[in-house]
Design an enzyme around this catalytic site. Structure first.
Site, mmCIF file in Angstrom:
data_model
loop_
_atom_site.group_PDB
_atom_site.id
_atom_site.type_symbol
_atom_site.label_atom_id
_atom_site.label_comp_id
_atom_site.label_asym_id
_atom_site.label_seq_id
_atom_site.Cartn_x
_atom_site.Cartn_y
_atom_site.Cartn_z
ATOM 1 N N HIS A 311 0.855 -1.197 0.000
ATOM 2 C CA HIS A 311 0.000 0.000 0.000
ATOM 3 C C HIS A 311 0.885 1.239 0.000
ATOM 4 O O HIS A 311 1.959 1.246 0.599
ATOM 5 C CB HIS A 311 -0.892 0.023 1.254
ATOM 6 C CG HIS A 311 -2.071 0.909 1.102
ATOM 7 N ND1 HIS A 311 -2.016 2.259 1.338
ATOM 8 C CD2 HIS A 311 -3.327 0.649 0.688
ATOM 9 C CE1 HIS A 311 -3.199 2.781 1.103
ATOM 10 N NE2 HIS A 311 -4.021 1.838 0.697
ATOM 11 N N ASP A 368 -7.828 -5.564 0.235
ATOM 12 C CA ASP A 368 -8.278 -6.491 -0.823
ATOM 13 C C ASP A 368 -7.870 -7.927 -0.569
ATOM 14 O O ASP A 368 -8.300 -8.825 -1.303
ATOM 15 C CB ASP A 368 -7.707 -6.025 -2.172
ATOM 16 C CG ASP A 368 -8.269 -4.674 -2.560
ATOM 17 O OD1 ASP A 368 -7.489 -3.728 -2.745
ATOM 18 O OD2 ASP A 368 -9.506 -4.551 -2.604
HETATM 19 C C1 SDX Z 1 -6.264 -0.153 -2.871
HETATM 20 O O1 SDX Z 1 -4.520 4.375 -2.115
HETATM 21 C C2 SDX Z 1 -5.459 3.755 -1.481
HETATM 22 O O2 SDX Z 1 -5.858 4.128 -0.401
HETATM 23 C C3 SDX Z 1 -6.068 2.580 -2.225
HETATM 24 C C4 SDX Z 1 -7.027 1.725 -1.411
HETATM 25 C C5 SDX Z 1 -8.293 2.471 -1.110
HETATM 26 O O3 SDX Z 1 -8.983 2.088 -0.152
HETATM 27 O O4 SDX Z 1 -8.658 3.373 -1.908
HETATM 28 O O5 SDX Z 1 -6.423 1.334 -0.187
HETATM 29 C C6 SDX Z 1 -7.427 0.471 -2.182
HETATM 30 O O6 SDX Z 1 -6.015 0.172 -3.997
HETATM 31 C C7 SDX Z 1 -5.390 -1.115 -2.100
HETATM 32 C C8 SDX Z 1 -4.146 -1.603 -2.949
HETATM 33 C C9 SDX Z 1 -4.623 -2.747 -3.845
HETATM 34 N N1 SDX Z 1 -3.590 -3.120 -4.815
HETATM 35 C C10 SDX Z 1 -2.930 -4.283 -4.737
HETATM 36 O O7 SDX Z 1 -3.052 -5.097 -3.812
HETATM 37 C C11 SDX Z 1 -2.021 -4.555 -5.929
HETATM 38 C C12 SDX Z 1 -0.649 -5.025 -5.417
HETATM 39 N N2 SDX Z 1 -0.016 -3.925 -4.716
HETATM 40 C C13 SDX Z 1 0.888 -3.098 -5.489
HETATM 41 O O8 SDX Z 1 0.681 -2.972 -6.844
HETATM 42 C C14 SDX Z 1 1.364 -1.856 -4.760
HETATM 43 O O9 SDX Z 1 1.691 -2.241 -3.491
HETATM 44 C C15 SDX Z 1 0.437 -0.650 -4.681
HETATM 45 C C16 SDX Z 1 -0.062 -0.238 -6.010
HETATM 46 C C17 SDX Z 1 -0.729 -0.943 -3.778
HETATM 47 C C18 SDX Z 1 1.241 0.507 -4.064
HETATM 48 O O10 SDX Z 1 2.177 0.880 -5.001
HETATM 49 P P1 SDX Z 1 3.317 1.986 -4.623
HETATM 50 O O11 SDX Z 1 3.024 2.673 -3.358
HETATM 51 O O12 SDX Z 1 3.539 2.827 -5.848
HETATM 52 O O13 SDX Z 1 4.537 1.078 -4.308
HETATM 53 P P2 SDX Z 1 5.589 0.630 -5.390
HETATM 54 O O14 SDX Z 1 4.875 0.062 -6.575
HETATM 55 O O15 SDX Z 1 6.533 1.761 -5.595
HETATM 56 O O16 SDX Z 1 6.328 -0.584 -4.640
HETATM 57 C C19 SDX Z 1 7.385 -0.327 -3.733
HETATM 58 C C20 SDX Z 1 8.258 -1.566 -3.819
HETATM 59 C C21 SDX Z 1 8.622 -1.948 -5.266
HETATM 60 O O17 SDX Z 1 9.876 -2.598 -5.245
HETATM 61 P P3 SDX Z 1 11.207 -1.698 -5.640
HETATM 62 O O18 SDX Z 1 10.920 -1.069 -6.999
HETATM 63 O O19 SDX Z 1 11.316 -0.664 -4.539
HETATM 64 O O20 SDX Z 1 12.327 -2.715 -5.667
HETATM 65 O O21 SDX Z 1 7.548 -2.702 -3.300
HETATM 66 C C22 SDX Z 1 7.343 -3.650 -4.337
HETATM 67 C C23 SDX Z 1 7.578 -2.967 -5.650
HETATM 68 O O22 SDX Z 1 8.054 -3.869 -6.635
HETATM 69 N N3 SDX Z 1 5.963 -4.099 -4.224
HETATM 70 C C24 SDX Z 1 5.569 -5.361 -4.314
HETATM 71 C C25 SDX Z 1 4.183 -5.317 -4.099
HETATM 72 N N4 SDX Z 1 3.796 -4.065 -3.911
HETATM 73 C C26 SDX Z 1 4.899 -3.307 -3.978
HETATM 74 N N5 SDX Z 1 6.233 -6.507 -4.553
HETATM 75 C C27 SDX Z 1 5.484 -7.636 -4.591
HETATM 76 N N6 SDX Z 1 4.148 -7.686 -4.399
HETATM 77 C C28 SDX Z 1 3.466 -6.537 -4.158
HETATM 78 N N7 SDX Z 1 2.142 -6.588 -3.940
#
Ligand code: SDX
Length: 433
Positions: A311, A368
């Site tokens: 998140h 989720d």
């Molecule tokens: C919702 O914003 C909100 O409030 C949203 C929400 C709401 O109520 O409105 O809470 C609802 O959207 C919840 C999130 C649902 N999405 C997912 O579960 C999809 C999987 N999660 C990711 O795609 C990600 O964690 C996000 C999109 C939720 C957050 O993305 P960020 O903050 O832009 O984080 P990032 O993509 O920059 O990741 C940081 C690091 C990365 O690695 P590095 O590039 O630093 O090496 O963490 C890794 C990412 O690769 N990473 C993950 C991961 N999520 C982040 N690695 C593996 N699995 C994951 N799920």
């Protein structure tokens, strides 16, 4: 809305030999913010923050998240208390008006919503324009956007009464539209709202009752549905809420703004993650395949991510996920379902939370992660999961939309950019290319 931000310090920026003072504002909770509104005028520089990781787009008094503590407050009330003690309509009143309703206010608000649950009869033909296999979210986007073609009287966003009518209509009709989309996608006749039922019971009845047999929804199940709506109601300036605010900042009508929010929520990185998460858990299938998927989630060359994990704000647990896990047990126990996917989810959570990668990147289950298991147990297909998220989030979107329109400092949103494209050049005639 009264602006309550106060200047509590001054940031000093030294740039191109100039010393620029920038006001620092504090709110009631959370990090202070540097006001950069005058930066371009005084320095000729923009700020650069794609994804808005360090940017406040607005002042707001509705919802607060402390990502470090795993805290979520709706108008100051902790989500755990609201999920346990309140109802979705009571929380809807709280989000819109800022205070929990007293008995009279709650009765009036509930009656108003109940009186608006039916759809205009011609909206019926909208659904018949979709293919039967159209994703229900496509029907939600299309139908909600089209509501502005039916309710011209409340599209004048500068008139308080018109805004209130539009907000009531959206809260009241979104379950009817969601249930209608579901029934259409499974080829069953739609079920009209029943004003003798409460909000969650009415929605479940519109989804699962059929003319051929009586339908009774258990209090445990309707209470679980209501809690799920509460958990999803609002969440600060997330992607879809920011979409609604940006659309609303141009004066677009409320139905068009909410349709824009639904479109944004549909993305798998946002509200679409609940559908993607359950599909992932089913693909994992058994506990012994978990290490394979954990390895893929950590592999930079593999685009796979653990859906339902991570998140932007929560760098500790997502409090909604903990409540949702409890709801999962309540529903599965009530229905006597032994769902192996729940076992996979709990083992996956345990393994991931002990894995160095997830610990270092502060990745925890989000709202989720468990919701798909509960919704599936309630009888919804995965294609309806994001629809239910949109149903609940509609009240958050309209509360934020309304706050924006009442904000005396509100202006049309228009971000700038850091341009790296070609500098000016002359047109090249075809024969010279
Ligand atoms: C919702 O914003 C909100 O409030 C949203 C929400 C709401 O109520 O409105 O809470 C609802 O959207 C919840 C999130 C649902 N999405 C997912 O579960 C999809 C999987 N999660 C990711 O795609 C990600 O964690 C996000 C999109 C939720 C957050 O993305 P960020 O903050 O832009 O984080 P990032 O993509 O920059 O990741 C940081 C690091 C990365 O690695 P590095 O590039 O630093 O090496 O963490 C890794 C990412 O690769 N990473 C993950 C991961 N999520 C982040 N690695 C593996 N699995 C994951 N799920």
């Amino acid at each position: 809305m009264e602006n309550l931000i106060k200047q509590t310090a001054t940031a000093k920026l030294s740039l191109d030999g100039k010393n620029i003072d920038l006001p620092v504002y504090s709110g009631s909770l959370g990090a202070p913010a540097i006001d950069v509104r005058g930066l371009y005028k005084t320095s000729g520089h923009f700020t650069f923050d794609p994804g808005y990781t360090s940017t406040c787009s607005t002042e707001s008094q509705i919802t607060f998240i402390d990502g470090g503590k795993g805290q979520l407050l709706y108008r100051g009330y902790p989500i755990e208390q609201l999920a346990e003690k309140s109802t979705f309509l009571e929380v809807s009143y709280l989000l819109i008006h800022g205070e929990l309703p007293n008995k009279k206010q709650n009765t009036e608000f509930t009656n108003t919503i109940t009186q608006h649950t039916m759809l205009h009869d011609q909206i019926e033909s909208f659904f018949h324009g979709f293919r039967r296999d159209a994703h229900p979210m496509a029907m939600m986007c299309g139908t909600v956007g089209a509501l502005s073609g039916f309710y011209h009287d409340d599209t004048h966003t500068t008139v308080d009464d018109a805004r209130n009518v539009a907000m009531h209509r959206l809260i009241a009709k979104i379950p009817t539209i969601a249930a209608r989309a579901y029934k259409y996608s499974i080829g069953q006749p739609h079920v009209f709202p029943d004003n003798s039922l409460n909000y969650a019971e009415n929605f479940l009845n519109m989804c699962f009752s059929v003319p051929a047999a009586p339908y009774h929804v258990s209090p445990t199940i309707s209470r679980a549905m209501d809690k799920i709506f509460i958990l999803h109601a609002d969440h600060e300036q997330n992607a879809s809420t920011s979409t609604v605010r940006l659309a609303g900042s141009s004066g677009a009508n409320p139905y068009a703004c909410i349709a824009a929010g639904i479109a944004c929520l549909w993305g798998p990185s946002h509200g679409g993650a609940n559908e993607a998460c359950l599909n992932m858990l089913r693909e994992i299938g058994s506990v012994d395949r978990i290490p394979e998927f954990i390895a893929r989630a950590k592999d930079k060359n593999d685009p796979f991510r653990l859906m339902g994990f991570g998140h932007r704000v929560y760098k500790n647990f997502d409090p909604r996920s903990r409540v949702m896990q409890k709801v999962a047990h309540e529903v599965l126990d009530e229905l006597g379902i032994r769902n192996p996917v729940l076992d996979v989810a709990k083992e996956l959570e345990k393994i991931a939370l002990e894995d160095e990668y997830f610990i270092e990147k502060k990745l925890y289950p989000n709202v989720d992660f468990y919701s798909g298991i509960v919704l599936s147990a309630l009888g919804f297909p995965t294609s309806m999961f994001t629809v239910l998220f949109a149903l609940a989030r509609t009240v958050g979107w309209i509360s934020q939309w309304n706050e924006m329109l009442e904000d005396p400092s509100q202006r049309i949103g228009r971000p700038r950019q850091l341009y790296t494209g070609p500098t000016q050049r002359d047109f090249v005639p075809m024969e010279e290319r």
